[in-house]
Design a protein around this motif. Structure first.
Motif, short mmCIF file in Angstrom:
data_model
loop_
_atom_site.label_atom_id
_atom_site.label_comp_id
_atom_site.label_asym_id
_atom_site.label_seq_id
_atom_site.Cartn_x
_atom_site.Cartn_y
_atom_site.Cartn_z
N ILE A 2 0.87 -1.12 -0.16
CA ILE A 2 -0.03 -0.16 -0.08
C ILE A 2 0.85 1.32 0.02
CG2 ILE A 2 -1.58 1.36 1.29
CD1 ILE A 2 -2.81 -1.13 2.29
N GLY A 3 1.88 1.36 0.68
CA GLY A 3 2.86 2.58 0.83
C GLY A 3 3.53 2.62 -0.55
N GLN A 7 2.90 6.31 -2.15
CA GLN A 7 4.01 7.14 -2.72
C GLN A 7 4.15 7.53 -4.02
OE1 GLN A 7 5.67 8.95 -0.83
NE2 GLN A 7 6.03 8.25 1.22
N ASP A 8 3.97 6.41 -5.09
CA ASP A 8 3.94 6.32 -6.43
C ASP A 8 2.82 7.42 -6.95
OD1 ASP A 8 6.05 4.65 -6.53
OD2 ASP A 8 4.97 3.22 -7.41
N GLU A 9 1.75 7.40 -6.34
CA GLU A 9 0.63 8.04 -6.92
C GLU A 9 0.87 9.49 -6.35
OE1 GLU A 9 -2.52 8.62 -9.33
OE2 GLU A 9 -1.08 6.93 -9.06
N LEU A 10 1.46 9.71 -5.26
CA LEU A 10 1.58 11.01 -4.70
C LEU A 10 2.65 11.82 -5.46
CD1 LEU A 10 1.79 10.58 -0.92
CD2 LEU A 10 0.19 11.69 -2.08
N GLN A 11 3.59 11.04 -5.88
CA GLN A 11 4.42 11.68 -6.83
C GLN A 11 3.95 11.87 -8.13
OE1 GLN A 11 7.93 8.73 -6.81
NE2 GLN A 11 9.01 10.16 -5.09
N ARG A 12 3.07 11.10 -8.63
CA ARG A 12 2.91 11.16 -10.24
C ARG A 12 1.82 12.54 -10.09
NH1 ARG A 12 -1.43 10.45 -13.26
NH2 ARG A 12 -3.15 9.45 -11.71
N ILE A 37 -7.47 -6.98 -2.86
CA ILE A 37 -6.75 -6.49 -3.57
C ILE A 37 -5.26 -6.42 -2.92
CG2 ILE A 37 -5.85 -4.89 -5.41
CD1 ILE A 37 -8.79 -4.12 -5.58
N ARG A 38 -4.42 -7.44 -3.12
CA ARG A 38 -2.96 -7.37 -2.48
C ARG A 38 -1.82 -7.53 -3.23
NH1 ARG A 38 -5.29 -9.89 2.46
NH2 ARG A 38 -6.77 -8.51 2.88
N ASP A 39 -2.14 -7.22 -4.54
CA ASP A 39 -0.95 -7.25 -5.41
C ASP A 39 -0.59 -5.63 -5.96
OD1 ASP A 39 -1.96 -6.88 -8.49
OD2 ASP A 39 -3.35 -7.74 -6.99
N ASP A 40 0.84 -5.34 -6.11
CA ASP A 40 1.02 -4.09 -6.36
C ASP A 40 0.46 -3.55 -7.65
OD1 ASP A 40 3.01 -3.81 -4.40
OD2 ASP A 40 4.46 -4.83 -5.59
N LEU A 41 0.10 -4.38 -8.74
CA LEU A 41 -0.58 -3.82 -9.85
C LEU A 41 -1.95 -3.39 -9.43
CD1 LEU A 41 -0.75 -3.09 -13.02
CD2 LEU A 41 -1.26 -5.69 -13.37
N GLY A 42 -2.71 -4.14 -8.87
CA GLY A 42 -4.02 -4.00 -8.59
C GLY A 42 -4.28 -2.73 -7.72
N LEU A 43 -3.45 -2.52 -6.79
CA LEU A 43 -3.48 -1.10 -5.98
C LEU A 43 -2.85 -0.27 -6.65
CD1 LEU A 43 -1.84 -2.94 -2.57
CD2 LEU A 43 -4.27 -2.10 -2.82
N SER A 44 -1.96 -0.20 -7.65
CA SER A 44 -1.52 0.73 -8.55
C SER A 44 -2.59 1.13 -9.25
CB SER A 44 -0.52 0.34 -9.42
OG SER A 44 0.73 0.25 -8.43
#
Length: 50
Positions: A2-3, A7-12, A37-44
């Protein structure tokens, strides 16, 4: 997981962690995680949809 998505979305979006939009994004990611939803892609994907 989740973190990293948070963070990625905050930067974007060039958002401050203390903004209302960032709080809404964090809540959305937590809800998605709790819904299974527990995978990086799904959360992104969830992060990018808000």
């Amino acid at each position: 997981m989740i973190g990293r998505a948070f963070q990625d979305e905050l930067q974007r979006r060039a958002l401050s962690r203390k903004s209302e939009e960032a709080e809404a994004l964090a809540a959305k990611l937590i809800n998605a995680y709790q819904a299974g939803i527990r995978d990086d892609l799904g959360l992104s994907i969830v992060a990018g949809l808000s």
